[in-house]
Write a protein that holds these residues in place. Structure first.
Motif, PDB file in Angstrom:
ATOM      1  N   GLU A  98       0.885  -1.270  -0.117  1.00  0.00           N
ATOM      2  CA  GLU A  98       0.086   0.053  -0.114  1.00  0.00           C
ATOM      3  C   GLU A  98       0.897   1.178  -0.047  1.00  0.00           C
ATOM      4  O   GLU A  98       0.632   2.248   0.592  1.00  0.00           O
ATOM      5  CB  GLU A  98      -1.037   0.157   1.327  1.00  0.00           C
ATOM      6  N   THR A 100       2.334   4.630  -1.496  1.00  0.00           N
ATOM      7  CA  THR A 100       1.702   5.803  -2.394  1.00  0.00           C
ATOM      8  C   THR A 100       2.910   5.924  -3.589  1.00  0.00           C
ATOM      9  O   THR A 100       4.105   5.240  -3.518  1.00  0.00           O
ATOM     10  CB  THR A 100       1.765   7.254  -1.391  1.00  0.00           C
ATOM     11  N   ARG A 101       2.287   6.680  -4.387  1.00  0.00           N
ATOM     12  CA  ARG A 101       3.261   7.095  -5.757  1.00  0.00           C
ATOM     13  C   ARG A 101       4.613   7.414  -5.164  1.00  0.00           C
ATOM     14  O   ARG A 101       5.721   7.061  -5.467  1.00  0.00           O
ATOM     15  CB  ARG A 101       2.618   8.099  -6.649  1.00  0.00           C
ATOM     16  N   HIS A 154       4.445  -6.771  -3.823  1.00  0.00           N
ATOM     17  CA  HIS A 154       3.927  -5.631  -3.498  1.00  0.00           C
ATOM     18  C   HIS A 154       4.719  -4.459  -4.418  1.00  0.00           C
ATOM     19  O   HIS A 154       4.118  -3.818  -4.929  1.00  0.00           O
ATOM     20  CB  HIS A 154       4.098  -5.284  -2.145  1.00  0.00           C
ATOM     21  N   GLU A 157       3.821  -4.970  -8.103  1.00  0.00           N
ATOM     22  CA  GLU A 157       2.425  -4.229  -8.469  1.00  0.00           C
ATOM     23  C   GLU A 157       2.595  -2.809  -8.525  1.00  0.00           C
ATOM     24  O   GLU A 157       1.828  -2.266  -9.383  1.00  0.00           O
ATOM     25  CB  GLU A 157       1.452  -4.829  -7.331  1.00  0.00           C
ATOM     26  N   SER A 158       3.202  -2.368  -7.610  1.00  0.00           N
ATOM     27  CA  SER A 158       3.418  -0.815  -7.568  1.00  0.00           C
ATOM     28  C   SER A 158       4.073  -0.251  -8.751  1.00  0.00           C
ATOM     29  O   SER A 158       3.569   0.876  -9.424  1.00  0.00           O
ATOM     30  CB  SER A 158       4.117  -0.399  -6.094  1.00  0.00           C
ATOM     31  N   CYS A 159       5.264  -0.976  -9.058  1.00  0.00           N
ATOM     32  CA  CYS A 159       5.794  -0.599 -10.480  1.00  0.00           C
ATOM     33  C   CYS A 159       4.964  -0.679 -11.655  1.00  0.00           C
ATOM     34  O   CYS A 159       5.211   0.343 -12.453  1.00  0.00           O
ATOM     35  CB  CYS A 159       7.390  -1.309 -10.409  1.00  0.00           C
ATOM     36  N   LEU A 160       4.188  -1.712 -11.590  1.00  0.00           N
ATOM     37  CA  LEU A 160       3.087  -1.962 -12.722  1.00  0.00           C
ATOM     38  C   LEU A 160       2.080  -0.822 -12.873  1.00  0.00           C
ATOM     39  O   LEU A 160       1.729   0.073 -13.797  1.00  0.00           O
ATOM     40  CB  LEU A 160       2.308  -3.265 -12.746  1.00  0.00           C
ATOM     41  N   LYS A 161       1.803  -0.418 -11.575  1.00  0.00           N
ATOM     42  CA  LYS A 161       0.784   0.633 -11.329  1.00  0.00           C
ATOM     43  C   LYS A 161       1.061   1.800 -11.730  1.00  0.00           C
ATOM     44  O   LYS A 161       0.351   2.679 -12.620  1.00  0.00           O
ATOM     45  CB  LYS A 161       0.217   0.554 -10.007  1.00  0.00           C
ATOM     46  N   TYR A 162       2.230   2.323 -11.747  1.00  0.00           N
ATOM     47  CA  TYR A 162       2.958   3.691 -11.749  1.00  0.00           C
ATOM     48  C   TYR A 162       3.624   3.883 -12.994  1.00  0.00           C
ATOM     49  O   TYR A 162       4.315   4.783 -13.438  1.00  0.00           O
ATOM     50  CB  TYR A 162       3.764   4.219 -10.592  1.00  0.00           C
ATOM     51  N   GLN A 166       6.109  -2.816 -17.501  1.00  0.00           N
ATOM     52  CA  GLN A 166       4.957  -3.219 -18.219  1.00  0.00           C
ATOM     53  C   GLN A 166       4.801  -4.838 -18.466  1.00  0.00           C
ATOM     54  O   GLN A 166       5.838  -5.370 -18.605  1.00  0.00           O
ATOM     55  CB  GLN A 166       4.984  -2.551 -19.626  1.00  0.00           C
ATOM     56  N   ASP A 167       3.679  -5.283 -18.225  1.00  0.00           N
ATOM     57  CA  ASP A 167       3.429  -6.544 -18.575  1.00  0.00           C
ATOM     58  C   ASP A 167       3.473  -7.089 -20.091  1.00  0.00           C
ATOM     59  O   ASP A 167       2.736  -6.730 -20.809  1.00  0.00           O
ATOM     60  CB  ASP A 167       1.974  -7.153 -17.947  1.00  0.00           C
TER      61      ASP A 167
END
Length: 898
Positions: A98, A100-101, A154, A157-162, A166-167
């Motif tokens: 969890e 933050t950016r 975690h 997932e954070s690196c993918l989110k921001y 790239q998958d």
């Protein structure tokens, strides 16, 4: 869980991975506990510890295991660090969960920064771009960061989110794991920050020449580079590219007077830029430093109009960048000074009816048109104190090696003078500018070499000398200012808390409680006595202390614990002192200060002036010096106090002359006290001590002392007070006793009524509770001053009396074996006691040993009874005051109950 279990289950590698720290190939890291330009934290896998070699680090001198590392990283107590370590072992704490950016990008940029130190090609690339990676906030993305962190889902997932990963949508054939494509691979990385100075985006610049798309921003770009300008910014430089801004940030001469802000290309003035500039209320000028091409010219014209509309009252100027050059490329083949020179040559835009004129005029003309006609005064460039430069219309003068700042009677410099019109005409010489003959010779020789008029060279040398003199005096003033300790500024909350503490009814008992909470174990009476002695530094006649004890008994520990309860600006701690050091002290250096001497052996050479300083609160010395003509002149060196002196020693007899000027405190060396200290040491290592509570106790005591005002104290009972007849050196001891009562009264000033004498002098009065506190504290010291045996001999004799029954004789061998002491030491003690009449020799011989018997077992009790005259005097005063229902005669028995 035991500490040993934690260390066996939690490896150093696990802890470093948790905080995303990766050692380089030399097993070194940028230390996370201080601002580290070069890696100074060494990792030792074999022992599971780390060690920082930087003296600026708060952990310097300490080898940190996994628990210590967590404690310093989390800025928590040792107990909390142990709990955190248990959570890591049990998997309760999941790094990256969890986040933050800002948190994710901060962690990743730390990883990218460390990666530079493992990649020589990137270091060479940055060197080619004239960027010092040790001074510039820059990182490198090798594209491998996700491989070592695959288990940290975690983080993935954070690196993918921001957008950092790239998958790819398929599985890696070699590892059988999900395949990812890293964003900005093989690029140097620069952080973009928000208004709270958090990293909220990243900019990547490719290091591969074949890569056509050289610039990458993370998706949802936000933030500014290098950061939001400071609120008090007056001059702001806007650059076209981030690498240009990074280049300017390395130039101290520019950043000293300007803030730097990068746009994101010729069309990169974003709403966030405009918002940041709009909020700069003190802004006077915006300087556009763009590329020397058509796009840069067009962008400058466009943005000057927008900025003028945004802030119509400020100056908008443009730097004349050479054609086909940018800020970063200018450093190829040029010295960094060219950037500052170009900024000085900037021109201002002229605006009419909101439009930008096609013509621009000199910035000097626009701001100060009247001064344009005046001759510009040459300035001294002292940015590099080892290479001071000065120039006028015809010459450039460089002062190599700087100037001496100590001896004002001369100004010896090494000069390099250049003719501006012919760079091959140069002149070098070493000269004293205060020597008329030397300057005359310099002017003549320089004139012949440079082919310039002597009048011009003479004028240049004169102006250079005057500016060097001014510069030297400024530097000396800064040095003196640096020696002065910084005054602590209390917050309003701290002031209120300190005022409330000083008004406590049982102030002395509360103070003793705070001293104990600050970390002092045992030694209550000695600790409180030292606190009052150190408090006397604020008065015109301070008291002094000497602490006696065997080696390793806790003398320095006691001194240090009490001194930590004093304001930092009031304490001077030394290990060695020479006679001349005292006489050559700066004015005011010792006034109302505590001189803390860790071992009196270190100040043996300075005993004479130190004794006089303690007694008279000032010392002076007649010395001989030479004037400007070389003649001997007499000079008086004077140092003013008042000063409070405290020292520790293992030898009593050597310091007898100093001892009668001081209160003598003896360390408690009983087994019970030693057990308490060792128990405290064990609790400290087990993380069971509340360090935060200790700091709060110290801070409240420091703040209370900062509030105390120097006020006169009158003791209405002084005529009825007497010291024991048995005390040696009664004159000084009597004054010390009365002064201690005065200090205790002084400490209670917030609780006493301020009265005025017939002459209008404000004062407060002593109460009986002050005298009772002083009596309780001073008895032990008076007993030592009444005893003809020194501390070590008295301790030996009392132990001897408790070992040998009354009327029984003994041999030195029996005592040596019982006390487990050195034979020579026992013989010396026995001879001294025999010579002073405390022992009687009953028989024996030198070969078999002598037989002794104690002459008196009651002498020490009789000596103690003689000290009780203090309480008898106090009781007489109480009897006189009997019936008076005033607060002044109420005795505070709370102290003696401790």
């Amino acid at each position: 869980m035991e500490i040993s279990d934690i260390k066996s289950k939690l490896s150093l590698s696990d802890v470093l991975n948790y905080y995303h720290l990766k050692p380089d190939k030399h097993l070194r890291l940028h230390c996370p506990f201080h601002n580290d330009k070069t890696p100074s934290l060494q990792v030792y896998w074999k022992t599971g510890t780390v060690y920082c070699f930087s003296s600026n680090c708060k952990t310097h001198g300490k080898s940190l295991d996994v628990i210590d590392f967590i404690m310093y990283k989390e800025n928590c107590t040792k107990h909390e660090a142990i709990k955190k370590a248990e959570q890591m072992i049990n998997g309760e704490t999941k790094p990256g969960a969890e986040l933050t950016r800002a948190a994710v990008l901060t962690k990743m940029f730390t990883y990218f920064k460390n990666a530079i130190y493992n990649s020589k090609p990137v270091q060479e690339y940055l060197q080619q771009r004239n960027l010092d990676y040790q001074k510039t906030e820059v990182g490198y993305n090798s594209g491998q960061f996700h491989h070592g962190n695959r288990k940290d889902q975690h983080l993935i997932e954070s690196c993918l989110k921001y957008g950092l990963l790239q998958d790819k949508g398929h599985v890696n054939n070699r590892t059988g794991e999900k395949a990812y494509s890293p964003f900005g691979k093989w690029g140097v990385v620069f952080p973009l920050r928000n208004q709270q100075n958090q990293i909220v985006s990243l900019y990547f610049r490719s290091t591969k020449n074949e890569d056509k798309a050289k610039h990458y921003y993370l998706k949802d770009r936000q933030g500014l580079y290098p950061k939001y300008p400071a609120p008090n910014t007056k001059k702001l430089i806007l650059t076209e590219a981030i690498i240009d801004a990074a280049t300017l940030l390395q130039q101290e001469q520019i950043t000293k007077e300007h803030e730097i802000l990068s746009l994101y290309g010729t069309n990169g003035l974003t709403e966030e830029h405009i918002k940041a500039i709009r909020e700069l209320e003190q802004l006077e000028e915006v300087i556009l430093f763009f590329d020397g091409d058509a796009a840069g010219e067009k962008a400058a014209e466009k943005y000057s109009a927008e900025l003028h509309q945004l802030k119509p009252n400020i100056t908008i100027s443009k730097v004349p960048t050479p054609e086909k050059e940018d800020i970063n490329s200018l450093l190829d083949g040029h010295s960094p000074e060219i950037l500052a020179q170009l900024i000085e040559d900037r021109t201002a835009f002229v605006f009419s009816n909101g439009e930008t004129s096609n013509e621009v005029e000199s910035l000097d003309t626009q701001i100060k048109p009247v001064e344009k006609e005046k001759e510009e005064v040459p300035k001294l460039n002292t940015n590099n104190p080892e290479r001071i430069s000065y120039q006028d219309n015809q010459m450039t003068v460089t002062v190599w090696g700087g100037i001496e700042k100590e001896n004002l009677s001369r100004l010896r410099v090494s000069l390099h003078i250049k003719n501006k019109e012919n760079r091959y005409k140069t002149f070098r010489d070493d000269v004293n500018l205060y020597s008329h003959s030397a300057v005359k010779k310099l002017v003549q020789n320089a004139s012949e070499t440079l082919e310039l008029p002597t009048t011009q060279i003479e004028k240049t040398i004169t102006e250079l000398t005057e500016q060097l003199e001014a510069y030297r005096m400024e530097e000396r003033a800064l040095q003196i200012q640096a020696l002065k300790p910084k005054q602590y500024e209390m917050t309003p909350e701290e002031v209120r808390a300190a005022q409330a503490f000083l008004k406590e009814k049982k102030l002395v008992k509360k103070t003793l409680n705070q001293i104990q909470q600050s970390g002092l174990v045992g030694e209550q009476k000695n600790g409180l006595m030292l606190f009052f002695l150190y408090l006397s530094r604020l008065t015109d006649e301070p008291l002094h202390a000497i602490i006696f004890g065997k080696s390793g008994s806790g003398k320095t520990y006691l001194q240090k614990r009490i001194s930590e309860c004093l304001p930092e600006e009031s304490v001077r701690t030394i290990t060695s002192l020479t006679e001349n050091t005292l006489y050559y002290s700066a004015k005011g250096f010792w006034q109302h200060k505590l001189l803390l001497i860790e071992d009196l052996e270190g100040v043996y050479q300075a005993f004479l002036p130190l004794r006089e300083f303690m007694s008279n609160q000032s010392i002076s010395k007649l010395t001989t010096d030479k004037d400007a003509k070389g003649n001997n002149v007499q000079k008086v060196l004077t140092v003013e106090g008042p000063i409070c002196v405290s020292g520790a020693t293992t030898k009593e007899s050597i310091y007898e002359d100093n001892a009668n000027r001081s209160f003598l405190l003896h360390i408690d060396e009983s087994p019970g006290h030693l057990d308490k200290v060792m128990e405290y040491q064990r609790k400290t290592k087990a993380g069971m001590i509340n360090e935060k509570q200790q700091e709060q106790a110290k801070q409240i005591l420091k703040n209370t002392q900062r509030l105390l005002q120097n006020i006169k104290v009158i003791n209405p009972y002084a005529m009825e007070l007497r010291i024991p007849e048995l005390v040696f050196k009664k004159l000084r001891t009597n004054m010390h006793y009365l002064k201690l009562i005065e200090i205790i009264t002084f400490y209670h000033q917030a609780q006493r009524q301020v009265k005025k004498s017939s002459t209008g002098t404000a004062y407060i009065e002593t109460t009986l509770s002050d005298i009772e506190t002083a009596n309780w504290l001073v008895k032990e010291s008076l007993l030592r001053k009444s005893d003809e045996l020194n501390g070590e001999l008295r301790q030996f004799f009392e132990r001897l009396k408790s070992t040998v029954a009354e009327g029984q004789s003994f041999y030195n061998k029996q005592i040596r074996e019982a006390f487990r002491m050195n034979r020579m030491q026992v013989n010396r003690y026995l001879r001294n006691l025999e010579g002073m009449g405390y022992l009687e020799q009953k028989g024996g011989n030198r070969k078999q040993g002598f037989e002794y018997q104690v002459c008196s077992y009651a002498e020490y009790e009789q000596l103690k009874a003689g000290i009780d005259v203090l309480d008898e005097n106090l009781n007489k005063i109480k009897a006189k005051c009997n019936g008076k229902k005033t607060e002044e005669i109420k005795c505070n028995t709370s102290v003696t109950e401790v």
